[in-house]
Every structure is written in structure tokens, then in C-alpha cells.
Design an enzyme around this catalytic site. Structure first.
Site, PDB file in Angstrom:
ATOM      1  N   CYS A 245       0.837  -1.208   0.000  1.00 44.67           N
ATOM      2  CA  CYS A 245       0.000   0.000   0.000  1.00 44.67           C
ATOM      3  C   CYS A 245       0.867   1.251   0.000  1.00 44.67           C
ATOM      4  CB  CYS A 245      -0.929  -0.008   1.214  1.00 44.67           C
ATOM      5  SG  CYS A 245      -1.965   1.469   1.334  1.00 44.67           S
TER       6      CYS A 245
ATOM      7  N   CYS B 156      -5.358  -2.705   6.881  1.00 39.53           N
ATOM      8  CA  CYS B 156      -6.350  -1.635   6.784  1.00 39.53           C
ATOM      9  C   CYS B 156      -7.699  -2.107   6.262  1.00 39.53           C
ATOM     10  CB  CYS B 156      -5.809  -0.490   5.931  1.00 39.53           C
ATOM     11  SG  CYS B 156      -5.183  -0.983   4.326  1.00 39.53           S
TER      12      CYS B 156
END
EC number: 2.8.1.13
Length: 383
Positions: A121, A218
Site C-alpha cells: 500500500c 487496513c
């Protein structure tokens, strides 16, 4: 003007010349709705920069789930920006996240490896999609994030350093960045310790001052990892086999297990097995079998080194000769003294000074020389 005595105690006062120079620079600060990014934006303001915030939505949550806290995080980010008097931009990177992070995550799990999506990410979203959007669409000179790392030098000479707070250092997650990306980024809280960050937020009366740190991946949030994975990857149950070639149980799916795992194997109380706990020492992907051994010091748990590929060096220069340094094979691990031996520009052999347990293919090996993060790669195999 908001004032924080804690900030004044821990940051040097800038000269008028420094403030004037910073005033010509526009910084887009990634606002997550957490305390670290909130305080980062304030620090940048105090240092004279033109500061604006950007909230990224990277995951489209299902209507029937309440795991993703995006709406609450956006509200907190907006409240902080309102208090600081800065503009908050919003952008949806969910499509980029799915294509460049999540699909890779599923592919790796399917292959029996254990990837770290937070590293991907940072590589694909926060320091690529966000950096490009901030520079090209918002006219940013720099981006800023609430990561606990430091930067030394500018542009071509930029180096990535560990965060000052050893307990919070996040350089492990940022090893894929190039010196150019590091040079375009500011890390305001990397220079202080976490309790000071919270104290500054308290001084300012920010809504995020007591907000707990986000944990876990996340897009999974606080939900059970097993339940989440099962929605995307059909589980393939198989045998649990000992290192002595005896089948002693069944597993729900290799993807639910990691090397060194002790709990949740469901194989306690076996006849003639003794009291020592069972540990996962390997995954036989070809036969869909989980390999286990007894005892936390079983030799099969340990590796004398590893082979790493998919290398990223911060200075983007391949290592061409042996290098003595330290390595982390997982986050928050103590540094392991080692020697890197290049195999070719894309692959290295790493030999530890002392054997290490639970070295896990698919995870990242990240290398350091003192405070400097050199870069790293993906663990391809154990030695």
C-alpha cells in the site's frame, strides 16, 4: 493561532529566513483521521509551510459490514482540518488499491505465502498514487505523512532513517521507497516520540488526541482475519503432518497458518506426544499439508539465512559485493546481524550471525546500516 507548549519544548524555533523559505512550499499532508497525521499537519504549519490535507479512501466497504471506519475517520480528519484552518481534499483510490494491492495479496495467500499488504500500500498508493496526485493535480512541492521515519538529505541524496521512537519506527514498511520519493516527502512526527505526539494533540484540543492507533491490515480492520479471507479464497482443508511423517490432524487451509504458529492448531492431547507445544515449521503447498514439530527450539523452526528477491534499494543501486549490516524479517523485530551476498541484481543470499526462528516466505527482509534503512526484498526461501 493554535499554541502547543509541548511543541515549543521539543522543536527548535526556525529563523525568519527558514520560515520565509518554507512559506513558498506547498505540502499536502495525508490525513487518516488519526493522531499522527493530525499532529503532522500542525507541525508543518508551525514550520511555515502552506499546508493542505488529503483524505484517501482506499477500500469500498460492503453495505452490510461495519468494520471499515472510513466515514468516522473522514469526519475526524475534517474536524482536525477545520480546527487547524486548512483545506481537506478527498480522493478515492479504491480501484488502484484493488488492482495493485489486494489482488496481489490474494495471489500470495493462494500460493501459501504470507504477504504484507501495508508495505505494498505504501509502495503503490501512498507514495505513488497519492504523491502523483498531490504533485500533478494539487501543485504540491512535498507530501507529508504521519509515519515514524526520518529523512536525511534532499533529492538525489535523500536517505530514509529509522524513526526517533524505536517502539514506533515504521521504516520496515517504507523500504520500497526510492531516494527520489523520500526526497519529496516530509515525516514530521518521525523526529519525536509517540507520547509527545499525543501531548501536542492534547494541547491543541484535537478530537484525535486520545484516539487509539489503528491495528491490523487496513481493509480487514478489527474483524476476524479467517472470516475475511474465506469471502475471497475458498479454503482447502488438508492434513497436518509431523516432521516424523505422521498425520496427526487436519487444517482448515494453509493460508490460515504462519510459520512459528503455536495456537489454533487443534492438535493437543495426543497419546505418547508429551506436553511440549506443537509449532508450524513448514507448509507443503504441493500436497496441501501443514508440517509441525514439537518444542519452541526444534531445529526445523530455525533458519541460518534466507534468499530474497524483488529487491528495492532506497538509493536504487544494486548491491554488487558482500555487505555486513543488520536485517529485520518482520516488524518490531530486534535487528539481526547478517551478511548480504549478491547472487545477481535481483536476488541476494543473506546469512545470519545466529540462526533465526520463523523466517517466513512472502514477508519482507529489510536491511539497515545503523540508522539508515538501505532497502529490502521479499523472502523467497529459507536457508
Amino acid at each position: 493561532m493554535l499554541i502547543s507548549n509541548t511543541y515549543n519544548q521539543h522543536f527548535p524555533q526556525l529563523t525568519q529566513e527558514q520560515l520565509a523559505r518554507n512559506a513558498t512550499k506547498k505540502v499536502i499532508c495525508g490525513m487518516s483521521g488519526g493522531v499522527d497525521s493530525s499532529v503532522s499537519a500542525f507541525i508543518l504549519q508551525q514550520q511555515g509551510y502552506q499546508v493542505e490535507g488529503l483524505f484517501m479512501k482506499n477500500w469500498e466497504e460492503d453495505d452490510d459490514t461495519d468494520y471499515c471506519t472510513a466515514a468516522a475517520d473522514l469526519a475526524d480528519a475534517q474536524a482536525v482540518c477545520d480546527k487547524l484552518g486548512i483545506k481537506l481534499h478527498k480522493i478515492n483510490f479504491a480501484a488502484e488499491y484493488w488492482d495493485n494491492v489486494f489482488e496481489h495479496f490474494l495471489t500470495e495467500y493462494k500460493a501459501g505465502r504470507t504477504p504484507n499488504p501495508d508495505i505494498l500500500c505504501n509502495k503503490e498508493i501512498k507514495f505513488k498514487a497519492f504523491l502523483e496526485y498531490a504533485a500533478e493535480d494539487l501543485g504540491a512541492d512535498y507530501i507529508a505523512t504521519g509515519h515514524y521515519v526520518r529523512r536525511a538529505g534532499d533529492n538525489e541524496n535523500a536517505k530514509l532513517l529509522r524513526g526517533l521512537d524505536a517502539n514506533k519506527d515504521q521504516s520496515y514498511f517504507l523500504y520500497t521507497l526510492s531516494h527520489k520519493q523520500v526526497g519529496q516527502s516530509l515525516f514530521p512526527v518521525g523526529e519525536i516520540e509517540k507520547p509527545i505526539v499525543r501531548a501536542i494533540a492534547e494541547d491543541l484540543g484535537l478530537i484525535t488526541a486520545k484516539k487509539k492507533d489503528s491495528t491490523g491490515i487496513c481493509f480487514i480492520g478489527e474483524r476476524k482475519f479467517k472470516d475475511f479471507l474465506a469471502r475471497y479464497l475458498p479454503a482447502q482443508p488438508g492434513n497436518i503432518r509431523t516432521v516424523d511423517d505422521e498425520i496427526i490432524g487436519r487444517h482448515d487451509g494453509l493460508m490460515y497458518h504462519t510459520l512459528g504458529q503455536r495456537k489454533g492448531l487443534g492438535i493437543g492431547g495426543l497419546k505418547n506426544a508429551g506436553d511440549e507445544a506443537w509449532y508450524v515449521v513448514d507448509k507443503d503447498v504441493e500436497n496441501n499439508e501443514l508440517i509441525v514439530a514439537q518444542g519452541h527450539d526444534h531445529p526445523r523452526l530455525f533458519s541460518k539465512g534466507l534468499i530474497a528477491s524483488q529487491l528495492h534499494w532506497v538509493d536504487r543501486e544494486p548491491i554488487r559485493e558482500s555487505l555486513r549490516c543488520t536485517v529485520k524479517t518482520r516488524y518490531r523485530q530486534q535487528d539481526i546481524p547478517c551478511v548480504i551476498e549478491p547472487i545477481d541484481d535481483e536476488t541476494i543470499r543473506v546469512i545470519f550471525d545466529e540462526p533465526q526462528s520463523a523466517v517466513t516466505p512472502g514477508q519482507s527482509a529489510v536491511f539497515y546500516l545503523g540508522e539508515v534503512c538501505l532497502g529490502g526484498g521479499i523472502i523467497a526461501e529459507r536457508i
